[in-house]
Design an enzyme around this catalytic site. Structure first.
Site, short mmCIF file in Angstrom:
data_model
loop_
_atom_site.label_atom_id
_atom_site.label_comp_id
_atom_site.label_asym_id
_atom_site.label_seq_id
_atom_site.Cartn_x
_atom_site.Cartn_y
_atom_site.Cartn_z
N PRO A 1 0.81 -1.21 0.00
CA PRO A 1 0.00 0.00 0.00
C PRO A 1 0.85 1.27 0.00
O PRO A 1 1.62 1.51 0.92
CB PRO A 1 -0.81 -0.10 1.30
CG PRO A 1 -0.61 -1.48 1.81
CD PRO A 1 0.67 -1.98 1.24
N GLU A 2 0.74 2.04 -1.06
CA GLU A 2 1.34 3.37 -1.13
C GLU A 2 0.17 4.34 -1.27
O GLU A 2 -0.98 3.94 -1.08
CB GLU A 2 2.31 3.46 -2.32
CG GLU A 2 3.42 2.40 -2.26
CD GLU A 2 4.39 2.49 -3.44
OE1 GLU A 2 4.55 3.57 -4.00
OE2 GLU A 2 4.97 1.45 -3.79
N LYS B 1 0.66 7.93 3.78
CA LYS B 1 0.10 6.58 3.79
C LYS B 1 -0.73 6.31 5.04
O LYS B 1 -1.11 5.17 5.30
CB LYS B 1 1.23 5.55 3.69
CG LYS B 1 2.06 5.68 2.41
CD LYS B 1 3.29 4.79 2.44
CE LYS B 1 4.24 5.18 1.32
NZ LYS B 1 5.55 4.49 1.44
N ARG C 1 16.55 -0.87 -1.64
CA ARG C 1 15.31 -1.40 -2.19
C ARG C 1 15.53 -1.92 -3.60
O ARG C 1 16.30 -1.35 -4.38
CB ARG C 1 14.24 -0.29 -2.25
CG ARG C 1 13.83 0.22 -0.88
CD ARG C 1 13.02 -0.84 -0.14
NE ARG C 1 12.84 -0.50 1.26
CZ ARG C 1 13.38 -1.18 2.27
NH1 ARG C 1 14.16 -2.21 2.03
NH2 ARG C 1 13.16 -0.82 3.52
#
Length: 279
Positions: free
Chosen positions: A2-3, A59, A269
């Site tokens: 979820p962003e 978020k 990342r």
DNA sequence: ACCTACCTGGCC
DNA sequence: GGCCAGGTAGGT
């Protein structure tokens, strides 16, 4: 994961479902996901609160609760982390695995939070107080708000010597971007995520500003990306994963120029970019 | 400004 | 059976 687009989708769906509804009981509240106050305290405090607003900051999902007609200034705050999931369902519906909070509503339904990996978090209190206590971090500009101007992005990028991707992921600069959309934004803007911020040209910064907005808006139109776990309030998948140009496509050909997309690690990342059309 | 821990399902 | 995914906090 979820962003901003996924959280925005949840917030838009949640708002009409809980607006005006009152929490009448908390049948279940447990686990480290409930950060503040302690689960049993939260369970005692929630009943009697009526949802008077549901909004998003970065978020974070903030559900404002009022009591006895007057606003209490307190909010139920949820961060979905990596695998967090909110749902509104019948109170008799079977509990999903890893359910950490159930709030019974006055219409016989329940608002539930589940999170397998427990990277998510739930808090209850006055947002300003929680902020001051550093339970909520200070967040940067909302990328879809009117304050997010090209000059504002310039200010964010000028304040650091880090790589572009690290700067875009930092919630204190711009709130709401995560690994998927940062890679997509860099690709759309034609800029490598490894570029050092001070080296970006005015033209590149302008392209990045436009890309932030267009990528997020497109993802919201498609109700977010379901790569793995993300589901909306009704357990449905988003569809934007079908539109992603680079995320998860390392080794495949660039949809803009045909070059083989390269996968590396940036800012700790997984990162995918096109070595030909991203400079 | 960077590095690691947190956590678990899914995959090799 | 071990490693990887990654949002965020906290430590160096």
């Amino acid at each position: 994961m979820p962003e901003l687009p996924e959280v925005e989708t949840v917030v838009r769906d949640l708002r009409p479902e809980v607006a005006g509804r009152t929490i009448v009981a908390v049948p279940h509240a447990a686990s480290s996901v409930i950060r503040y106050p302690a689960p049993e305290v939260l369970a005692a405090l929630l009943p009697g609160g009526s949802f008077d607003q549901v909004r998003r900051q970065g978020k974070y999902i903030l559900c404002g609760l009022s009591r006895d007609g007057g606003p209490a200034g307190e909010s139920l705050i949820v961060h979905l982390g990596m695998t967090g999931h909110l749902e509104v369902c019948d109170a008799a519906a079977p509990e999903r695995p890893h359910t950490h909070l159930r709030a019974r509503l006055d219409d016989g339904r329940e608002l539930r939070f589940a999170d397998a990996r427990r990277f998510g978090r739930v808090m209850y209190g006055d947002p300003a107080t929680l902020s001051a206590a550093r339970l909520i971090p200070r967040l940067g500009v909302e990328p879809l708000g009117e304050e997010f101007t090209p000059a504002r992005l310039d200010a964010v990028l000028r304040g650091t010597t880090r790589m572009l991707k690290a700067a875009l992921l930092d919630q204190r600069g711009i709130a709401g971007l995560g690994n998927i959309y940062v890679d997509e934004i860099c690709h759309r803007a034609g800029v490598r995520p490894t570029r050092r911020c001070p080296r970006l040209t005015r033209r590149e910064r302008a392209a990045l500003h436009a890309a932030v907005i267009s990528v997020l808006q497109a993802a919201i139109r498609n109700r977010g990306s379901t790569i793995d776990d993300y589901r909306d309030l009704w357990n449905a998948k988003g569809s934007h994963q079908e539109e992603l140009r680079v995320y998860g496509r390392g080794g495949s050909s660039c949809m803009r120029c045909g070059e083989v997309l390269r996968r590396t690690v940036v800012a700790g990342r997984g990162t995918t970019y096109c070595p030909a059309c991203q400079r």
